[in-house]
Design an enzyme around this catalytic site. Structure first.
Site, mmCIF file in Angstrom:
data_model
loop_
_atom_site.group_PDB
_atom_site.id
_atom_site.type_symbol
_atom_site.label_atom_id
_atom_site.label_comp_id
_atom_site.label_asym_id
_atom_site.label_seq_id
_atom_site.Cartn_x
_atom_site.Cartn_y
_atom_site.Cartn_z
ATOM 1 N N LYS A 32 0.830 -1.208 0.000
ATOM 2 C CA LYS A 32 0.000 0.000 0.000
ATOM 3 C C LYS A 32 0.868 1.264 0.000
ATOM 4 O O LYS A 32 2.086 1.189 0.214
ATOM 5 C CB LYS A 32 -0.927 -0.037 1.219
ATOM 6 C CG LYS A 32 -1.921 -1.213 1.189
ATOM 7 C CD LYS A 32 -2.898 -1.119 2.347
ATOM 8 C CE LYS A 32 -3.920 -2.251 2.269
ATOM 9 N NZ LYS A 32 -4.952 -2.135 3.302
ATOM 10 N N TYR A 72 -12.290 -1.775 -3.718
ATOM 11 C CA TYR A 72 -12.783 -2.052 -2.363
ATOM 12 C C TYR A 72 -14.311 -1.956 -2.284
ATOM 13 O O TYR A 72 -14.849 -1.674 -1.209
ATOM 14 C CB TYR A 72 -12.146 -1.085 -1.366
ATOM 15 C CG TYR A 72 -10.741 -1.498 -0.931
ATOM 16 C CD1 TYR A 72 -10.530 -2.648 -0.174
ATOM 17 C CD2 TYR A 72 -9.632 -0.732 -1.267
ATOM 18 C CE1 TYR A 72 -9.261 -3.028 0.240
ATOM 19 C CE2 TYR A 72 -8.345 -1.100 -0.864
ATOM 20 C CZ TYR A 72 -8.175 -2.244 -0.109
ATOM 21 O OH TYR A 72 -6.917 -2.620 0.300
ATOM 22 N N ASN A 135 -2.110 -0.069 6.791
ATOM 23 C CA ASN A 135 -1.564 -1.324 7.300
ATOM 24 C C ASN A 135 -0.625 -2.035 6.309
ATOM 25 O O ASN A 135 -0.525 -3.254 6.297
ATOM 26 C CB ASN A 135 -2.697 -2.248 7.782
ATOM 27 C CG ASN A 135 -3.653 -2.625 6.669
ATOM 28 O OD1 ASN A 135 -3.531 -2.134 5.547
ATOM 29 N ND2 ASN A 135 -4.587 -3.508 6.961
ATOM 30 N N HIS A 138 -2.036 -5.462 1.429
ATOM 31 C CA HIS A 138 -3.333 -6.104 1.249
ATOM 32 C C HIS A 138 -3.076 -7.483 0.662
ATOM 33 O O HIS A 138 -2.145 -7.663 -0.132
ATOM 34 C CB HIS A 138 -4.214 -5.306 0.268
ATOM 35 C CG HIS A 138 -5.402 -6.083 -0.213
ATOM 36 N ND1 HIS A 138 -6.558 -6.186 0.529
ATOM 37 C CD2 HIS A 138 -5.587 -6.851 -1.323
ATOM 38 C CE1 HIS A 138 -7.408 -6.973 -0.126
ATOM 39 N NE2 HIS A 138 -6.850 -7.381 -1.249
ATOM 40 N N GLU A 149 -9.482 -10.161 -7.926
ATOM 41 C CA GLU A 149 -8.491 -9.112 -7.641
ATOM 42 C C GLU A 149 -7.300 -9.182 -8.609
ATOM 43 O O GLU A 149 -6.787 -8.154 -9.032
ATOM 44 C CB GLU A 149 -8.016 -9.225 -6.191
ATOM 45 C CG GLU A 149 -9.106 -8.875 -5.201
ATOM 46 C CD GLU A 149 -8.647 -8.860 -3.754
ATOM 47 O OE1 GLU A 149 -9.432 -8.422 -2.909
ATOM 48 O OE2 GLU A 149 -7.513 -9.295 -3.460
HETATM 49 P P1 CMP Z 1 -7.187 -4.822 3.602
HETATM 50 O O1 CMP Z 1 -6.598 -6.152 3.917
HETATM 51 O O2 CMP Z 1 -6.683 -4.084 2.424
HETATM 52 O O3 CMP Z 1 -8.778 -4.980 3.486
HETATM 53 C C1 CMP Z 1 -9.672 -3.937 3.692
HETATM 54 C C2 CMP Z 1 -8.994 -2.752 4.315
HETATM 55 O O4 CMP Z 1 -9.847 -1.852 4.989
HETATM 56 C C3 CMP Z 1 -8.036 -3.207 5.410
HETATM 57 O O5 CMP Z 1 -6.950 -3.895 4.884
HETATM 58 C C4 CMP Z 1 -7.739 -1.900 6.093
HETATM 59 O O6 CMP Z 1 -6.778 -1.116 5.383
HETATM 60 C C5 CMP Z 1 -9.087 -1.217 6.005
HETATM 61 N N1 CMP Z 1 -9.847 -1.346 7.260
HETATM 62 C C6 CMP Z 1 -10.418 -2.456 7.763
HETATM 63 N N2 CMP Z 1 -11.032 -2.190 8.944
HETATM 64 C C7 CMP Z 1 -10.834 -0.873 9.179
HETATM 65 C C8 CMP Z 1 -11.211 0.014 10.220
HETATM 66 N N3 CMP Z 1 -11.918 -0.430 11.250
HETATM 67 N N4 CMP Z 1 -10.829 1.292 10.137
HETATM 68 C C9 CMP Z 1 -10.130 1.744 9.078
HETATM 69 N N5 CMP Z 1 -9.729 0.943 8.040
HETATM 70 C C10 CMP Z 1 -10.071 -0.328 8.102
#
Ligand code: CMP
Length: 161
Positions: A32, A72, A135, A138, A149
């Protein structure tokens, strides 16, 4: 007969581009914008390779806000959707197709929990993520999602062995 052999060779060439080797699986990984901006591309890719996942396709790109919303779209009704899609379109990302035995599960173990505060020590998110949204990586969560995807980012002939 010659024509039949020609036909088979075309089919085989097509399959060798697109299908995972027998017994293996493909998954989509995204480094990311925070992972790229933090100069962690090399470290993250090496963790995939050291854990037995092969990089079958790779590109650096940047999502528009619309593309991030499309990618998303399952989270469209979640309160974090706006923030997530703004973040995902805020800078370059590195997208890979990872291939290997149990690649989806293995990649999710290497990444660690979505919330870095809950991620096991030594996982990518424990080491590089700063929040549940930012984070670092993904990874696809299931075979059907992986298929969708992967095709979001790659044409069949961009997946190589
Ligand atoms: P990802 O694995 O990319 O899948 C969906 C994404 O949404 C996740 O990682 C996070 O980046 C984001 N996400 C999931 N839960 C939350 C949350 N509670 N608050 C903010 N972002 C979130």
């Amino acid at each position: 007969m010659l024509r039949l052999a020609f036909l088979f060779s075309i089919i085989f060439a097509h399959m060798s581009f697109t299908s995972p080797l027998q017994g293996t699986e493909q998954t989509l990984s995204i480094i990311k914008p925070d992972g790229v901006a933090g100069n962690h591309i090399g470290e993250i890719l090496s963790r995939f390779e050291k854990n037995g996942l092969r990089i079958a396709a790779m590109k650096m790109t940047r999502l528009s806000k619309n593309q991030a919303e499309e990618f998303y779209s399952v989270h469209r009704d979640r309160p974090f959707f706006e923030g997530l899609t703004t973040f995902m379109s805020s800078g370059p990302i590195v997208v890979t197709v990872l291939e290997g035995e149990d690649a989806i599960k293995k990649n999710r173990e290497i990444m660690g929990a979505t919330d870095p505060a809950k991620a096991v020590k030594g996982t990518i998110r424990a080491d590089f993520a700063s929040s549940v949204q930012n984070n670092a990586v993904h990874g696809s969560d299931a075979p059907e999602t992986a298929k969708t995807e992967i095709s979001f980012f790659f044409d069949k002939d961009e997946i190589l062995r």
